[in-house]
Design a protein around this motif. Sequence first.
Motif, PDB file in Angstrom:
ATOM      1  N   VAL A 269       4.359  16.887   0.550  1.00  0.00           N
ATOM      2  CA  VAL A 269       3.853  16.485   1.878  1.00  0.00           C
ATOM      3  C   VAL A 269       3.514  14.994   1.895  1.00  0.00           C
ATOM      4  O   VAL A 269       3.873  14.283   2.841  1.00  0.00           O
ATOM      5  N   ALA A 270       2.832  14.504   0.864  1.00  0.00           N
ATOM      6  CA  ALA A 270       2.478  13.075   0.817  1.00  0.00           C
ATOM      7  C   ALA A 270       3.733  12.208   0.778  1.00  0.00           C
ATOM      8  O   ALA A 270       3.810  11.176   1.461  1.00  0.00           O
ATOM      9  N   SER A 271       4.730  12.621   0.017  1.00  0.00           N
ATOM     10  CA  SER A 271       5.970  11.846  -0.088  1.00  0.00           C
ATOM     11  C   SER A 271       6.741  11.856   1.229  1.00  0.00           C
ATOM     12  O   SER A 271       7.282  10.826   1.642  1.00  0.00           O
TER      13      SER A 271
ATOM     14  N   VAL B 264      -5.133  23.011  -3.158  1.00  0.00           N
ATOM     15  CA  VAL B 264      -3.748  22.955  -2.689  1.00  0.00           C
ATOM     16  C   VAL B 264      -2.847  22.832  -3.914  1.00  0.00           C
ATOM     17  O   VAL B 264      -3.190  22.151  -4.884  1.00  0.00           O
ATOM     18  N   LYS B 265      -1.703  23.512  -3.887  1.00  0.00           N
ATOM     19  CA  LYS B 265      -0.773  23.423  -5.019  1.00  0.00           C
ATOM     20  C   LYS B 265      -0.277  21.987  -5.170  1.00  0.00           C
ATOM     21  O   LYS B 265       0.013  21.308  -4.181  1.00  0.00           O
ATOM     22  N   ARG B 266      -0.177  21.556  -6.401  1.00  0.00           N
ATOM     23  CA  ARG B 266       0.249  20.179  -6.705  1.00  0.00           C
ATOM     24  C   ARG B 266       1.608  19.856  -6.098  1.00  0.00           C
ATOM     25  O   ARG B 266       1.810  18.788  -5.532  1.00  0.00           O
ATOM     26  N   SER B 267       2.547  20.782  -6.203  1.00  0.00           N
ATOM     27  CA  SER B 267       3.897  20.535  -5.676  1.00  0.00           C
ATOM     28  C   SER B 267       3.871  20.340  -4.162  1.00  0.00           C
ATOM     29  O   SER B 267       4.599  19.501  -3.629  1.00  0.00           O
TER      30      SER B 267
ATOM     31  N   ALA C 102      11.081  14.799  -8.046  1.00  0.00           N
ATOM     32  CA  ALA C 102      11.305  15.234  -9.435  1.00  0.00           C
ATOM     33  C   ALA C 102      10.027  15.854  -9.987  1.00  0.00           C
ATOM     34  O   ALA C 102      10.075  16.800 -10.784  1.00  0.00           O
ATOM     35  N   TYR C 103       8.874  15.351  -9.555  1.00  0.00           N
ATOM     36  CA  TYR C 103       7.588  15.890 -10.005  1.00  0.00           C
ATOM     37  C   TYR C 103       7.266  17.215  -9.332  1.00  0.00           C
ATOM     38  O   TYR C 103       6.441  17.980  -9.819  1.00  0.00           O
ATOM     39  N   VAL C 104       7.884  17.472  -8.186  1.00  0.00           N
ATOM     40  CA  VAL C 104       7.657  18.741  -7.503  1.00  0.00           C
ATOM     41  C   VAL C 104       8.249  19.882  -8.333  1.00  0.00           C
ATOM     42  O   VAL C 104       7.689  20.962  -8.414  1.00  0.00           O
ATOM     43  N   TYR C 105       9.367  19.607  -8.986  1.00  0.00           N
ATOM     44  CA  TYR C 105      10.074  20.652  -9.719  1.00  0.00           C
ATOM     45  C   TYR C 105       9.813  20.644 -11.217  1.00  0.00           C
ATOM     46  O   TYR C 105      10.226  21.541 -11.918  1.00  0.00           O
ATOM     47  N   LYS C 106       9.142  19.619 -11.714  1.00  0.00           N
ATOM     48  CA  LYS C 106       8.842  19.553 -13.143  1.00  0.00           C
ATOM     49  C   LYS C 106       7.388  19.146 -13.321  1.00  0.00           C
ATOM     50  O   LYS C 106       6.791  18.541 -12.448  1.00  0.00           O
TER      51      LYS C 106
ATOM     52  N   ILE D 190       0.838  -1.194   0.000  1.00  0.00           N
ATOM     53  CA  ILE D 190       0.000   0.000   0.000  1.00  0.00           C
ATOM     54  C   ILE D 190       0.878   1.251   0.000  1.00  0.00           C
ATOM     55  O   ILE D 190       0.629   2.202  -0.747  1.00  0.00           O
ATOM     56  N   LEU D 191       1.937   1.231   0.814  1.00  0.00           N
ATOM     57  CA  LEU D 191       2.874   2.366   0.847  1.00  0.00           C
ATOM     58  C   LEU D 191       3.545   2.568  -0.511  1.00  0.00           C
ATOM     59  O   LEU D 191       3.643   3.694  -0.997  1.00  0.00           O
ATOM     60  N   PHE D 192       4.021   1.457  -1.096  1.00  0.00           N
ATOM     61  CA  PHE D 192       4.708   1.564  -2.386  1.00  0.00           C
ATOM     62  C   PHE D 192       3.767   2.126  -3.450  1.00  0.00           C
ATOM     63  O   PHE D 192       4.129   3.039  -4.194  1.00  0.00           O
ATOM     64  N   LEU D 193       2.562   1.579  -3.529  1.00  0.00           N
ATOM     65  CA  LEU D 193       1.607   2.028  -4.555  1.00  0.00           C
ATOM     66  C   LEU D 193       1.176   3.473  -4.315  1.00  0.00           C
ATOM     67  O   LEU D 193       0.975   4.225  -5.267  1.00  0.00           O
ATOM     68  N   SER D 194       1.052   3.847  -3.054  1.00  0.00           N
ATOM     69  CA  SER D 194       0.725   5.241  -2.744  1.00  0.00           C
ATOM     70  C   SER D 194       1.847   6.151  -3.223  1.00  0.00           C
ATOM     71  O   SER D 194       1.587   7.185  -3.856  1.00  0.00           O
ATOM     72  N   ALA D 195       3.091   5.766  -2.932  1.00  0.00           N
ATOM     73  CA  ALA D 195       4.234   6.558  -3.398  1.00  0.00           C
ATOM     74  C   ALA D 195       4.255   6.629  -4.919  1.00  0.00           C
ATOM     75  O   ALA D 195       4.554   7.678  -5.500  1.00  0.00           O
ATOM     76  N   LEU D 196       3.913   5.525  -5.565  1.00  0.00           N
ATOM     77  CA  LEU D 196       3.903   5.479  -7.030  1.00  0.00           C
ATOM     78  C   LEU D 196       2.834   6.408  -7.617  1.00  0.00           C
ATOM     79  O   LEU D 196       3.049   7.063  -8.629  1.00  0.00           O
ATOM     80  N   ALA D 197       1.669   6.479  -6.955  1.00  0.00           N
ATOM     81  CA  ALA D 197       0.527   7.212  -7.507  1.00  0.00           C
ATOM     82  C   ALA D 197       0.483   8.685  -7.119  1.00  0.00           C
ATOM     83  O   ALA D 197      -0.163   9.479  -7.807  1.00  0.00           O
ATOM     84  N   VAL D 198       1.145   9.073  -6.033  1.00  0.00           N
ATOM     85  CA  VAL D 198       1.062  10.443  -5.511  1.00  0.00           C
ATOM     86  C   VAL D 198       1.309  11.529  -6.569  1.00  0.00           C
ATOM     87  O   VAL D 198       0.597  12.531  -6.570  1.00  0.00           O
ATOM     88  N   PRO D 199       2.268  11.395  -7.468  1.00  0.00           N
ATOM     89  CA  PRO D 199       2.509  12.502  -8.409  1.00  0.00           C
ATOM     90  C   PRO D 199       1.438  12.667  -9.488  1.00  0.00           C
ATOM     91  O   PRO D 199       1.471  13.626 -10.241  1.00  0.00           O
ATOM     92  N   PHE D 200       0.498  11.738  -9.560  1.00  0.00           N
ATOM     93  CA  PHE D 200      -0.437  11.716 -10.678  1.00  0.00           C
ATOM     94  C   PHE D 200      -1.831  12.190 -10.282  1.00  0.00           C
ATOM     95  O   PHE D 200      -2.202  12.184  -9.122  1.00  0.00           O
TER      96      PHE D 200
END
Length: 194
Positions: free
Chosen positions: A175-177, A167-170, A89-93, A24-34
Amino acid sequence: MQEFLFYIQLGLDHVLDFGAYDHILFLSALAVPFTFRHWKRVLILATIFTITHCLSLALSVYEVATVDVSLIEFLIPVTILLTALFNFAYVYKEALDVGLFLHALATAFFGLIHGFGFSNYFKMLMAEEEDKITPLLGFAIGIELSQVTIILVVLAIAYVILDLLKVKRSIFIAVASILIIAITIPLLIATFPK
């Protein structure tokens, strides 16, 4: 058919088990930027994870590869940590600027690691089975269904936070990460090879 459904259920339970929340943690980390706009991209990554997870199970069941369980138990939280760190990387791009190839390659490698984490138990279950392909396919379907469920929940949370609360995406990604990293650190300490 009953046996096939058993392995689908086993795949569902494997990922959705809150007692073993590493998936669950891994998949959450994987999905957070999307977001829902990028659902195809995160679904591709989740499917790559499922395929490589099941590949390592197959390698184990057919006794092509075996691994040190204590090392794998440590590497699983490492994969979560690295995935959460990669999110910056998604925070800055913008999301589409971050290379899918690198993300897919890392996800595939991490899927192999997670699969080996479950391989001993799965191998024991399969010991009496003559047909090993059907259980592997059932298990893969269960894993994919549960992963899609987790990803949909994360995307729904992102929708509420980003689109409704504005809330801003970045900030959301950061915060989630950081939260995922904070939850992962005790797992790293507990599984650190002695």
